[in-house]
Enzyme design. Structure first.
Site, PDB file in Angstrom:
ATOM      1  N   SER A 256     -37.587   1.115  36.096  1.00  7.84           N
ATOM      2  CA  SER A 256     -38.071   2.396  35.562  1.00  7.84           C
ATOM      3  C   SER A 256     -37.026   2.964  34.620  1.00  7.84           C
ATOM      4  O   SER A 256     -35.852   2.597  34.676  1.00  7.84           O
ATOM      5  CB  SER A 256     -38.308   3.403  36.690  1.00  7.84           C
ATOM      6  N   ASP A 257     -37.429   3.888  33.757  1.00  8.64           N
ATOM      7  CA  ASP A 257     -36.412   4.628  33.026  1.00  8.64           C
ATOM      8  C   ASP A 257     -35.843   5.693  33.975  1.00  8.64           C
ATOM      9  O   ASP A 257     -36.328   5.910  35.094  1.00  8.64           O
ATOM     10  CB  ASP A 257     -36.970   5.220  31.725  1.00  8.64           C
ATOM     11  N   TYR A 258     -34.812   6.337  33.493  1.00 10.60           N
ATOM     12  CA  TYR A 258     -33.969   7.239  34.277  1.00 10.60           C
ATOM     13  C   TYR A 258     -34.783   8.392  34.889  1.00 10.60           C
ATOM     14  O   TYR A 258     -35.271   9.250  34.153  1.00 10.60           O
ATOM     15  CB  TYR A 258     -32.936   7.786  33.311  1.00 10.60           C
ATOM     16  N   ASN A 259     -34.978   8.359  36.169  1.00  8.39           N
ATOM     17  CA  ASN A 259     -35.697   9.417  36.899  1.00  8.39           C
ATOM     18  C   ASN A 259     -37.200   9.415  36.619  1.00  8.39           C
ATOM     19  O   ASN A 259     -37.913  10.344  37.002  1.00  8.39           O
ATOM     20  CB  ASN A 259     -35.109  10.794  36.548  1.00  8.39           C
ATOM     21  N   ALA A 260     -37.688   8.368  35.941  1.00  3.75           N
ATOM     22  CA  ALA A 260     -39.091   8.407  35.499  1.00  3.75           C
ATOM     23  C   ALA A 260     -40.074   8.335  36.667  1.00  3.75           C
ATOM     24  O   ALA A 260     -41.190   8.855  36.562  1.00  3.75           O
ATOM     25  CB  ALA A 260     -39.357   7.278  34.506  1.00  3.75           C
TER      26      ALA A 260
END
Ligand code: NOJ
Length: 713
Positions: A256-260
């Site tokens: 995932s992207d950061y905190n997505a």
């Protein structure tokens, strides 16, 4: 039982989720939320991956906690944004795209992988493959520009370069193709906004580079932050499970992207963390980066029956397989071992490569006769502007382990290249801000100079993530400085350091020469000096259409035909009342100190059938007085099709080195299947009919040679 089955059978739920959890360490900050002291999480098996850590000692120390002190001894996956170099910083990707040279794209990725691996890193969050057609979007700097064909070549070259021949080698990194899901199409170029693209545009423009990365064997893929028409990509099962894993057969890891994952709640598709975690996992996202959503939400999701243990196991298996492919189980310390350092090639070679790539990335946008190269007899030069002595800025927005103090500024580069010339330097103004008190001193220096080099542009932090701009002008008081200098009537060469095309029609009109110098990396100043002094004849070509005004964005060459195509002076055609519809510079534009001309476009045969190929050839002559390199673009247009095709579509590029006065043939073999397109049913179709073939030095249709090929039934 194999190693992975044995581990899976022995793991607790908490340990499994640990393998799906990536947290940020302390050496770089690339998103919200504090970096963590991960030691306890690693020891207890609750953290299986880290980002933003490098250095042989640092990475080995934390690896030791996982291997020696966690119950199952599973090594950590260590990821970092090694986007355009690690310690040796190459030009930003948009600048590197100007090379149109897959072999060099691959080489810089290889060098970056070697350096990052020496620093204990095993995975890079690169290549960034978002096709970008809106220069307001700051992340246009991170990718290969507007064209899906170019982006696909870039994807394959970068993936090969990062991963090398053997992913388990001490100098290989796992590549992460990012950010899947039309991130480049965010509304109005505004970072993190929604993208609402049609299924067709998604498949024709935004997905092909990812298909190319998968074909090249990318180990990982990162879905984008945004949603497409209400479906956040992190939870988009149709895209990730259906297209990526199902249709393309991608077997690697989705990160995932950061905190997505946690942000699925903010997107309005998940009511709580358990739902967010379940949506992402079911869509196929294996690793939750910095969201804590899997750690907090998956146990509850399991209790509620939103996910099954089999789905968790499938993700854990993919992560363990990646660790195995990287050789981490066999030797978790292989990357960063002293042997790896000794064998990875010299830093001097990499700096040489950085300089060569940087000078090739420079695009000569305008050049009045004789403005460049600078005369070898020049004895007094004024170097003016806030980017003239800048070093850190040259590294661009993703500098990895690059060091500003080691970067060559333009001032340093020119000083070294012109030992007999006095160079007076003044910034005049800052990059941003309205303080103009330094302008008059800068003008005084210009008055005594034979020529002025103006170094204008953006700070590195004005492009990249979270760096959209609504205005494409020069920030701060730079225009005031530039116009005051231009008013002096001296010869002025302007360098634009920026992460995007800047809309500066007044500058292109008034300066004697303007060059796009992007953010060229650690060798920026030397590369600029090579071009300004004529030691290197510019070859860079624009991988994006350059607008004359922000109101033209999004802008790109491969437009669909209008029923009322632009016709200057005819009101009822596709145009603006207050602005030309033409770009400032077309895709592919870039001048040279040589003058190239194309003749004799041929196609053989002129009528083809499925399964055959057509050979396109053109003769290119260097009609200038110096040796140089020409870049030729081959476009096609399908004149009548069941779905309207773009007015031009890129199908090939050739680069040809020509001595002054020489002439050569460029040829392409175009298999008929490359004329297929996605039909109404979303499968590739090859429709008989007439195709225009255009060959030119840019996408300016007026400058292209044109012929037709007929595809027979
Ligand atoms: C957020 C960015 O969107 C992504 O490109 C990057 O890889 C991660 N942060 C990690 O730094």
């Amino acid at each position: 039982m194999g190693r992975i089955d044995t581990l899976l059978a022995a793991m607790t739920l908490e340990e499994k989720i640990g393998q799906l959890t990536m947290v940020a360490s302390f050496r770089a900050v690339t998103g919200p939320g504090a970096p963590r002291d991960a030691a306890e999480g690693v020891r207890s098996g609750r953290i299986g991956a880290l980002l933003n850590l490098w250095g042989a000692d640092e990475t080995h120390a934390v690896q030791r906690l996982a291997v020696d002190e966690s119950r199952l001894g599973i090594p950590l996956l260590l990821g970092l944004d090694v986007v355009h170099g690690h310690r040796t910083i190459f030009p930003v990707p948009l600048a590197e795209a100007c090379l149109f040279d897959p072999a060099l794209w691959e080489k810089t990725a290889r060098a970056a992988a070697e350096e990052a691996a020496m620093d204990g890193v095993a995975l890079t969050f690169a290549p960034m493959l978002d096709v970008a057609r809106d220069p307001r979007w700051g992340r246009i700097v991170e990718g290969p520009g507007e064209d899906p064909w170019v982006a696909s070549q870039f994807a394959a070259a970068k993936t090969r370069g990062f991963q090398g021949h053997d992913l388990s080698a001490a100098d290989s990194l796992a590549a992460t193709a990012k950010h899947l899901g039309a991130y480049g199409a965010v509304t109005a170029g505004r970072e993190y906004a929604s993208a609402d693209v049609s299924e067709r545009t998604l498949h024709e423009i935004y997905l092909p580079p990812f298909a190319a990365a998968v074909a090249a064997g990318t180990a990982a893929i990162m879905p984008a932050f945004n949603d497409i028409a209400g479906a956040p990509t992190t939870a988009n099962a149709a895209l990730l499970q259906g297209w990526l894993r199902g249709h393309l057969g991608f077997r690697g890891v989705l990160i995932s992207d950061y905190n997505a994952v946690a942000e699925l709640i903010d997107h309005g598709v998940a009511g709580d963390t358990a739902e967010a975690a379940a949506l992402a996992l079911k869509a196929g996202v294996d690793i939750d980066m910095m969201g804590d959503a899997y750690a907090k939400g998956l146990p509850e999701a399991l209790r509620r029956g939103l996910v099954g243990m089999a789905e968790i196991d499938a993700s854990v298996r993919r992560v363990l397989e990646l660790k195995e492919r990287l050789g981490l189980f066999d030797d978790p310390y292989r990357r960063g071992a002293s042997g790896a350092r000794a064998t990875a090639g010299g830093a001097a070679d990499r700096r040489g490569l950085a300089r060569d790539v940087a000078r090739r990335a420079i695009v000569l946008l305008t050049c009045a006769r004789d403005a460049l190269p600078l005369s070898p007899d020049i004895r007094r030069l004024a170097l003016i502007g806030p980017l003239a002595a800048a070093r850190q800025e040259m590294l661009g927005p993703w500098a990895s382990a690059g060091r500003g103090e080691e970067a060559a500024s333009i001032l340093q580069g020119l000083t070294a290249a012109l030992p007999d010339c006095r160079i007076d330097h003044a910034a005049g103004v800052d990059i941003a801000g309205d303080d103009t008190r330094g302008v008059s001193a800068a003008l005084d220096l210009c008055r005594d100079a034979e020529a002025v080099v103006l170094c204008l542009g953006e700070a590195a932090s004005m492009s990249g993530e979270a760096a959209s701009r609504a205005d494409l002008g020069l920030p701060g008081a730079q225009r005031a400085l530039a116009e005051a200098v231009l008013d002096l009537g001296k010869p002025v060469v302007a360098l634009l350091c920026s992460g995007r095309p800047l809309a500066l029609p007044w500058l292109f009109e008034r300066a004697d020469a303007v060059l796009a110098a992007w953010f060229l990396g650690g060798e920026a100043g030397n590369a600029v000096a090579d071009v300004l002094t004529g030691k290197f004849n510019p070859t860079g070509k624009l991988p994006v259409t350059w607008p004359r005004h922000v109101g033209q964005a999004p802008i790109f060459y491969a437009q669909r035909p209008s029923g009322r195509p632009t016709k200057v002076g005819d009101r009822y055609t596709s145009s603006y009342l207050d602005l030309s519809a033409a770009p400032q510079f077309p895709f592919g534009h870039g001048l040279s100190f040589s003058r190239f001309a194309l003749h004799d476009l041929r196609r053989d045969p002129s009528r083809v059938k499925a399964g055959q190929a057509v050979t396109i050839s053109v003769s290119v002559a260097n009609e200038g007085g110096v040796d140089g390199e020409a870049t030729l673009f081959l476009f096609v247009r399908d004149l009548v099709a069941s779905v309207a095709r773009p007015v031009m579509e890129l199908k090939g590029v050739r680069k040809i080195v020509l001595t002054a006065g020489a002439r050569e043939q460029a040829t392409w073999r175009l298999p008929v299947e490359t004329l297929a397109f996605i039909g109404r049913g979303f499968d590739p179709v090859l429709e008989p009919g007439v195709f225009e073939v255009h060959v030119g030095l840019s996408a300016d249709p007026i400058e292209c040679l044109t012929d037709v090929v007929e595809l027979l039934r």
